[in-house]
Scaffold this motif. Sequence first.
Motif, PDB file in Angstrom:
ATOM      1  N   UNK A   2      -3.277   7.941  -6.514  1.00 19.72           N
ATOM      2  CA  UNK A   2      -2.527   7.547  -5.322  1.00 19.72           C
ATOM      3  C   UNK A   2      -2.545   6.032  -5.235  1.00 19.72           C
ATOM      4  N   UNK A   3      -1.448   5.472  -4.773  1.00 19.08           N
ATOM      5  CA  UNK A   3      -1.327   4.024  -4.648  1.00 19.08           C
ATOM      6  C   UNK A   3      -1.127   3.668  -3.187  1.00 19.08           C
ATOM      7  N   UNK A   4      -1.961   2.765  -2.708  1.00 14.42           N
ATOM      8  CA  UNK A   4      -1.820   2.232  -1.355  1.00 14.42           C
ATOM      9  C   UNK A   4      -1.107   0.891  -1.473  1.00 14.42           C
ATOM     10  N   UNK A   5       0.040   0.805  -0.828  1.00 12.85           N
ATOM     11  CA  UNK A   5       0.831  -0.422  -0.852  1.00 12.85           C
ATOM     12  C   UNK A   5       0.794  -1.013   0.549  1.00 12.85           C
ATOM     13  N   UNK A   6       0.124  -2.138   0.666  1.00 15.10           N
ATOM     14  CA  UNK A   6      -0.028  -2.816   1.959  1.00 15.10           C
ATOM     15  C   UNK A   6       0.877  -4.042   1.972  1.00 15.10           C
ATOM     16  N   UNK A  49       7.790 -14.812   3.655  1.00 11.99           N
ATOM     17  CA  UNK A  49       6.519 -14.693   4.378  1.00 11.99           C
ATOM     18  C   UNK A  49       5.886 -13.314   4.243  1.00 11.99           C
ATOM     19  N   UNK A  50       5.994 -12.712   3.064  1.00  8.91           N
ATOM     20  CA  UNK A  50       5.379 -11.409   2.848  1.00  8.91           C
ATOM     21  C   UNK A  50       4.289 -11.474   1.788  1.00  8.91           C
ATOM     22  N   UNK A  89       2.898  -8.615  11.182  1.00  8.83           N
ATOM     23  CA  UNK A  89       3.141  -7.179  11.091  1.00  8.83           C
ATOM     24  C   UNK A  89       2.500  -6.658   9.813  1.00  8.83           C
ATOM     25  N   UNK A  90       1.838  -5.526   9.919  1.00  2.00           N
ATOM     26  CA  UNK A  90       1.233  -4.890   8.743  1.00  2.00           C
ATOM     27  C   UNK A  90       1.851  -3.510   8.560  1.00  2.00           C
ATOM     28  N   UNK A  91       2.171  -3.190   7.309  1.00  2.00           N
ATOM     29  CA  UNK A  91       2.713  -1.873   6.969  1.00  2.00           C
ATOM     30  C   UNK A  91       1.899  -1.312   5.820  1.00  2.00           C
ATOM     31  N   UNK A  92       1.664  -0.028   5.857  1.00  2.00           N
ATOM     32  CA  UNK A  92       0.863   0.611   4.831  1.00  2.00           C
ATOM     33  C   UNK A  92       1.573   1.862   4.353  1.00  2.00           C
TER      34      UNK A  92
END
Length: 106
Positions: A2-6, A49-50, A89-92
């Motif tokens: 599994x890959x967590x992309x933050x 800005x990411x 802002x954070x997205x996961x």
Amino acid sequence: MYYEIRTYRMKNGAIPGYLKVVGEEGIAIQKKYLGQLVGYFFSEIGPINEIVHIWAFESLDDREARRGRLMADPQWQAFLPKIRDLIEVAENKIMKPAPFFTEGHS
């Protein structure tokens, strides 16, 4: 696997400071607990800005256990305030590879 992309959208102008403090302190703490870092990137073209970082885990249980140990570490708790105010802002996302994809080969 599994890959967590933050993905973090940073405050304007915050990327250099973020990369500096993560590079000097944060990444070593994360690697100690999270294990396999697949990549750590910042945007150059497109959405600006990411920051995107990708971690690989054997299972969702593996991810949960590793992140739990990271969050319990006093060094990590002391580090978090150094980056918290730089992130707007954070997205996961948790991604699973397609059945025809083998790691290291496209």
